[in-house]
Design a protein around this motif. Sequence first.
Motif, short mmCIF file in Angstrom:
data_model
loop_
_atom_site.label_atom_id
_atom_site.label_comp_id
_atom_site.label_asym_id
_atom_site.label_seq_id
_atom_site.Cartn_x
_atom_site.Cartn_y
_atom_site.Cartn_z
N ALA A 87 0.76 -1.24 0.04
CA ALA A 87 0.04 -0.05 -0.17
C ALA A 87 1.00 1.12 -0.10
O ALA A 87 2.22 1.01 0.29
CB ALA A 87 -0.96 0.15 1.27
N PRO A 88 0.38 2.52 -0.25
CA PRO A 88 1.30 3.49 -0.40
C PRO A 88 1.79 3.77 1.00
O PRO A 88 1.05 3.43 2.19
CB PRO A 88 0.21 4.82 -0.76
N ASN A 89 3.14 3.76 1.25
CA ASN A 89 3.91 3.93 2.51
C ASN A 89 3.67 2.60 3.37
O ASN A 89 3.97 2.59 4.39
CB ASN A 89 3.23 5.21 3.35
N GLY A 90 3.25 1.75 2.82
CA GLY A 90 3.19 0.44 3.43
C GLY A 90 4.28 -0.50 3.41
O GLY A 90 5.36 -0.14 3.02
N PRO A 91 4.15 -1.69 4.17
CA PRO A 91 5.24 -2.59 3.87
C PRO A 91 5.89 -3.00 2.61
O PRO A 91 5.17 -3.11 1.57
CB PRO A 91 4.87 -4.10 4.61
N ILE A 92 7.27 -3.22 2.61
CA ILE A 92 7.89 -3.70 1.17
C ILE A 92 7.70 -4.96 0.77
O ILE A 92 7.89 -5.77 1.85
CB ILE A 92 9.35 -3.19 1.29
N VAL A 93 7.22 -5.33 -0.38
CA VAL A 93 6.89 -6.70 -0.78
C VAL A 93 8.06 -6.94 -1.75
O VAL A 93 8.11 -8.48 -1.79
CB VAL A 93 5.55 -6.89 -1.49
N THR A 94 8.69 -6.09 -2.60
CA THR A 94 9.70 -6.70 -3.43
C THR A 94 10.57 -5.09 -3.84
O THR A 94 9.95 -4.03 -3.31
CB THR A 94 9.18 -7.31 -4.73
N THR A 95 11.37 -5.32 -4.88
CA THR A 95 12.07 -4.12 -5.21
C THR A 95 12.27 -4.23 -6.74
O THR A 95 12.12 -5.38 -7.35
CB THR A 95 13.55 -4.06 -4.63
N LEU A 96 12.49 -3.07 -7.34
CA LEU A 96 12.71 -3.28 -8.83
C LEU A 96 14.10 -2.29 -9.34
O LEU A 96 14.21 -1.19 -8.43
CB LEU A 96 11.50 -2.38 -9.54
N ARG A 97 14.78 -2.90 -10.09
CA ARG A 97 15.96 -2.27 -10.43
C ARG A 97 15.57 -0.95 -11.53
O ARG A 97 14.68 -1.11 -12.10
CB ARG A 97 16.81 -3.31 -11.13
N ASN A 98 16.74 -0.23 -11.48
CA ASN A 98 16.52 0.85 -12.63
C ASN A 98 16.39 0.39 -13.86
O ASN A 98 17.00 -0.65 -14.07
CB ASN A 98 17.82 1.94 -12.42
N GLY A 99 15.73 1.08 -14.76
CA GLY A 99 15.61 0.61 -16.19
C GLY A 99 14.46 -0.50 -16.44
O GLY A 99 14.11 -0.96 -17.44
N THR A 100 13.59 -1.24 -15.17
CA THR A 100 12.82 -2.08 -15.15
C THR A 100 11.61 -1.26 -15.92
O THR A 100 11.20 -0.20 -15.54
CB THR A 100 12.16 -2.53 -13.78
N ARG A 101 11.06 -1.77 -16.89
CA ARG A 101 9.84 -1.44 -17.81
C ARG A 101 8.56 -2.00 -17.04
O ARG A 101 8.66 -3.28 -16.52
CB ARG A 101 9.73 -1.70 -19.05
N LEU A 102 7.63 -1.29 -16.59
CA LEU A 102 6.31 -1.84 -15.99
C LEU A 102 5.21 -1.01 -16.25
O LEU A 102 5.29 -0.03 -17.16
CB LEU A 102 6.72 -1.85 -14.41
N GLU A 103 3.82 -1.62 -16.09
CA GLU A 103 2.80 -0.77 -16.63
C GLU A 103 2.16 -0.34 -15.09
O GLU A 103 2.07 -0.89 -14.09
CB GLU A 103 1.79 -1.72 -16.94
N VAL A 104 1.78 0.95 -15.30
CA VAL A 104 0.98 1.55 -14.48
C VAL A 104 -0.47 1.30 -14.55
O VAL A 104 -1.09 1.52 -15.41
CB VAL A 104 1.18 3.12 -14.55
N ILE A 105 -1.10 0.76 -13.48
CA ILE A 105 -2.59 0.57 -13.55
C ILE A 105 -3.38 1.31 -12.71
O ILE A 105 -4.42 1.57 -13.15
CB ILE A 105 -2.69 -0.92 -12.67
N GLU A 106 -3.08 2.03 -11.76
CA GLU A 106 -3.62 3.20 -11.05
C GLU A 106 -2.78 4.35 -10.34
O GLU A 106 -1.48 3.90 -10.10
CB GLU A 106 -4.34 2.24 -9.83
N GLU A 107 -3.18 5.27 -10.03
CA GLU A 107 -2.46 6.44 -9.53
C GLU A 107 -3.31 7.08 -8.47
O GLU A 107 -4.49 7.21 -8.34
CB GLU A 107 -2.27 7.24 -10.28
N THR A 108 -2.69 7.31 -7.25
CA THR A 108 -3.06 8.05 -6.11
C THR A 108 -2.19 9.11 -5.57
O THR A 108 -1.09 8.93 -5.99
CB THR A 108 -3.72 7.12 -5.10
N ARG A 109 -2.67 9.99 -4.82
CA ARG A 109 -1.80 11.02 -4.19
C ARG A 109 -2.25 10.89 -2.58
O ARG A 109 -3.20 10.68 -2.20
CB ARG A 109 -2.22 12.47 -4.66
N ILE A 110 -1.11 10.84 -1.94
CA ILE A 110 -1.14 11.01 -0.36
C ILE A 110 -0.31 12.27 0.02
O ILE A 110 0.77 12.30 -0.21
CB ILE A 110 -0.60 9.82 0.31
N GLY A 111 -1.24 13.27 0.40
CA GLY A 111 -0.40 14.58 0.49
C GLY A 111 0.11 14.91 -0.70
O GLY A 111 -0.60 15.03 -1.94
#
Length: 108
Positions: A42-66
Motif C-alpha cells: 500500500a502507499p507507505n506500506g510494507p515493502i513486498v519486493t524491489t525493482l531495478r533501474n531501467g525496469t519497464r512496468l505498467e501503471v494500473i492506478e494512481e493516487t496521491r497521499i498529501g
Amino acid sequence: MMLFLRAAIAAAILAAAVTPAFAAGECVVDDPTGTPLNVRSAPNGPIVTTLRNGTRLEVIEETRIGAKRWLFVSLGGERLGWIFGAYVVCPKGGDVPDLAPGQPASRF
C-alpha cells in the motif's frame, strides 16, 4: 516541396525506429539514488519486493497521499504493488511524474 515532405517522412520513420517503443501506460524505473525501488503493499506500506533501474512496468492506478504521487504497477501482467511516482518516468504521451525535491528524473 515534395522532396522536403519525403525527407520529413523518412526522418520521422527513422526516429521511430531507433526510439524504444513503450506501450500505453508503460513506464520505466528511474531512481536517481541508484538503489532498487521499493514496491509496497500500500502507499507507505510494507515493502513486498524491489525493482531495478531501467525496469519497464505498467501503471494500473494512481493516487496521491498529501503531495506524494503513488502508482500501482504490474510487471509482465503480474500485479506487484505501489511505488513512489517520483522515481518513475512515463515517456509515452509526455506524462512525467512529479519529482521529489532535489531528485531529478532523466527524460527519454
